[in-house]
Enzyme design. Structure first.
Site, short mmCIF file in Angstrom:
data_model
loop_
_atom_site.label_atom_id
_atom_site.label_comp_id
_atom_site.label_asym_id
_atom_site.label_seq_id
_atom_site.Cartn_x
_atom_site.Cartn_y
_atom_site.Cartn_z
NE ARG A 56 -7.49 65.99 183.58
CZ ARG A 56 -7.78 65.84 182.11
NH1 ARG A 56 -8.20 64.77 181.63
NH2 ARG A 56 -8.21 66.97 181.78
NE ARG A 149 -12.35 65.03 182.26
CZ ARG A 149 -11.67 65.56 181.33
NH1 ARG A 149 -11.38 64.85 180.11
NH2 ARG A 149 -11.28 66.72 181.30
NE ARG A 160 -9.97 70.63 180.39
CZ ARG A 160 -8.84 70.93 180.74
NH1 ARG A 160 -8.39 72.15 181.34
NH2 ARG A 160 -7.73 70.02 180.45
N1 LIG Z 1 -1.90 71.19 170.17
C1 LIG Z 1 -1.65 70.14 171.05
N2 LIG Z 1 -2.91 70.03 171.81
C2 LIG Z 1 -2.77 68.86 172.64
C3 LIG Z 1 -1.76 68.17 172.82
N3 LIG Z 1 -1.95 67.25 173.72
C4 LIG Z 1 -3.37 67.51 174.24
N4 LIG Z 1 -3.56 68.28 173.56
C5 LIG Z 1 -5.00 68.87 173.88
O1 LIG Z 1 -4.98 69.66 174.89
C6 LIG Z 1 -6.44 69.51 175.40
C7 LIG Z 1 -6.44 69.52 176.91
O2 LIG Z 1 -6.16 68.07 177.08
P1 LIG Z 1 -6.31 67.74 178.65
O3 LIG Z 1 -5.39 68.56 179.64
O4 LIG Z 1 -5.46 66.14 178.62
O5 LIG Z 1 -7.69 67.68 178.84
P2 LIG Z 1 -8.97 66.92 178.38
O6 LIG Z 1 -8.95 66.95 176.90
O7 LIG Z 1 -10.31 67.69 178.98
O8 LIG Z 1 -8.87 65.59 179.03
C8 LIG Z 1 -6.98 68.57 174.67
O9 LIG Z 1 -7.91 69.51 173.52
C9 LIG Z 1 -6.11 67.97 174.07
O10 LIG Z 1 -6.68 67.45 172.69
C10 LIG Z 1 -0.75 68.19 172.24
O11 LIG Z 1 0.40 67.67 171.96
N5 LIG Z 1 -0.52 69.45 171.15
N1 LIG Z 2 -20.98 58.80 174.80
C1 LIG Z 2 -20.85 59.43 176.14
N2 LIG Z 2 -21.76 59.25 176.85
C2 LIG Z 2 -21.76 59.65 178.03
N3 LIG Z 2 -20.50 60.11 178.72
C3 LIG Z 2 -19.45 60.11 177.99
C4 LIG Z 2 -19.38 59.59 176.65
N4 LIG Z 2 -18.20 59.68 176.12
C5 LIG Z 2 -17.51 60.16 177.10
N5 LIG Z 2 -18.11 60.17 178.09
C6 LIG Z 2 -17.58 60.78 179.39
O1 LIG Z 2 -17.39 62.06 179.45
C7 LIG Z 2 -16.35 62.49 179.88
C8 LIG Z 2 -15.07 63.41 179.22
O2 LIG Z 2 -14.49 62.18 178.25
P1 LIG Z 2 -12.95 62.10 177.68
O3 LIG Z 2 -12.94 60.90 176.96
O4 LIG Z 2 -12.48 62.41 179.04
O5 LIG Z 2 -13.36 63.28 176.93
P2 LIG Z 2 -11.86 64.18 176.16
O6 LIG Z 2 -10.61 63.09 176.09
O7 LIG Z 2 -12.47 64.55 174.92
O8 LIG Z 2 -11.58 65.27 177.21
C9 LIG Z 2 -15.59 61.09 180.50
O9 LIG Z 2 -15.97 61.31 181.95
C10 LIG Z 2 -16.19 60.27 179.75
O10 LIG Z 2 -16.31 58.98 180.75
#
Ligand SMILES: Nc1nc2c(ncn2[C@@H]2O[C@H](COP(=O)(O)OP(=O)(O)O)[C@@H](O)[C@H]2O)c(=O)[nH]1
Ligand SMILES: Nc1ncnc2c1ncn2[C@@H]1O[C@H](COP(=O)(O)OP(=O)(O)O)[C@@H](O)[C@H]1O
Length: 210
Positions: A56, A149, A160
């Site tokens: 991203r 986001r 998702r």
């Molecule tokens: N099993 C597994 N899940 C992962 C790993 N890295 C990231 N994830 C999970 O993959 C999912 C998608 O991650 P990402 O594409 O970064 O999207 P985001 O969580 O929406 O920011 C999330 O639930 C992460 O926790 C990994 O190494 N193993």
């Molecule tokens: N407590 C909160 N209240 C409002 N927005 C939040 C909070 N925590 C996270 N966010 C926002 O929600 C979005 C998803 O958070 P993120 O950390 O990317 O989630 P994840 O890693 O679990 O996918 C981001 O844009 C973040 O800035």
């Protein structure tokens, strides 16, 4: 008293316990993790996973993920280089042995951000982490956060959200997580995360002092 002291010595010798952060996409794992890594620089280290999804804007290869092709990832998995791997929303993700070793070699608390399949698979290993689940206040709020986001297409948002409702159901399994944190107010959730990790933080700080 003695047993408590003894178990502390043993854990200090074995190095700090890793931490697994899991929970639905959009719950706030990365946000909380970044705060933790910033405040406790030299205490926590992030396990950089491999993924086949595209970076991203703002993400960096080698820092947020190792971005690889399906072919490269599959070959590494076949070579036994991964502790666990999963398919999430149509992309491959995995924790390599090297990612965890890299952090542990520095005597840092290794933090893994992984999905529910990863949690189940890590449970079958001898990593023995602290399992923490980050949960959103509601599906509506989760959808709003993911939309705001601006990282997801309609298609990946849908995937998702589907995965999220499964995750939220499975997370209720008693004993699956050591701590479940509701991320409604960010500062409050961060406070709870730090509280859950206080003992391990102390161990690392005391070891580095010695
Ligand atoms: N099993 C597994 N899940 C992962 C790993 N890295 C990231 N994830 C999970 O993959 C999912 C998608 O991650 P990402 O594409 O970064 O999207 P985001 O969580 O929406 O920011 C999330 O639930 C992460 O926790 C990994 O190494 N193993
Ligand atoms: N407590 C909160 N209240 C409002 N927005 C939040 C909070 N925590 C996270 N966010 C926002 O929600 C979005 C998803 O958070 P993120 O950390 O990317 O989630 P994840 O890693 O679990 O996918 C981001 O844009 C973040 O800035």
């Amino acid at each position: 008293m003695f047993m408590r002291f003894f178990s502390r010595i043993v854990s200090a010798m074995a190095g700090p316990r890793p931490v697994v952060l899991s929970g639905p996409s959009g719950a706030g794992k990365s946000t909380l993790l970044k705060k933790l890594l910033k405040e406790f620089d030299g205490v926590f280290g992030f396990s950089v996973s491999h993924t086949t999804r595209n970076p991203r804007p703002g993400e960096e290869n080698g820092r947020d993920y190792h971005y690889v092709t399906r072919e490269v990832m599959q070959t590494s998995i076949d070579n036994g280089e991964f502790i666990e791997n999963a398919v999430f929303s149509g992309n491959m993700y995995g924790t390599s042995k090297a990612a965890v070793q890299h952090v542990q070699a520095k005597n840092l608390i290794c933090v893994l951000d992984i999905d529910m399949q990863g949690v189940k698979n890590i449970k079958r290993t001898d990593l023995n982490p602290i399992y923490i689940s980050i949960q959103p206040p509601s599906m509506q709020e989760l959808e709003k956060r993911l939309k705001d986001r601006k990282t997801e297409s309609d298609e990946s948002l849908k995937k998702r959200l589907q995965a999220a409702s499964v995750d939220m159901e499975l997370s209720k399994e008693p004993g699956l997580f050591d701590v479940v944190i509701l991320n409604n107010d960010l500062d409050e959730a961060y406070g709870k995360l730090k509280e859950a990790l206080l003992e391990e933080i102390k161990i690392v700080k005391n070891t580095t002092k010695a």
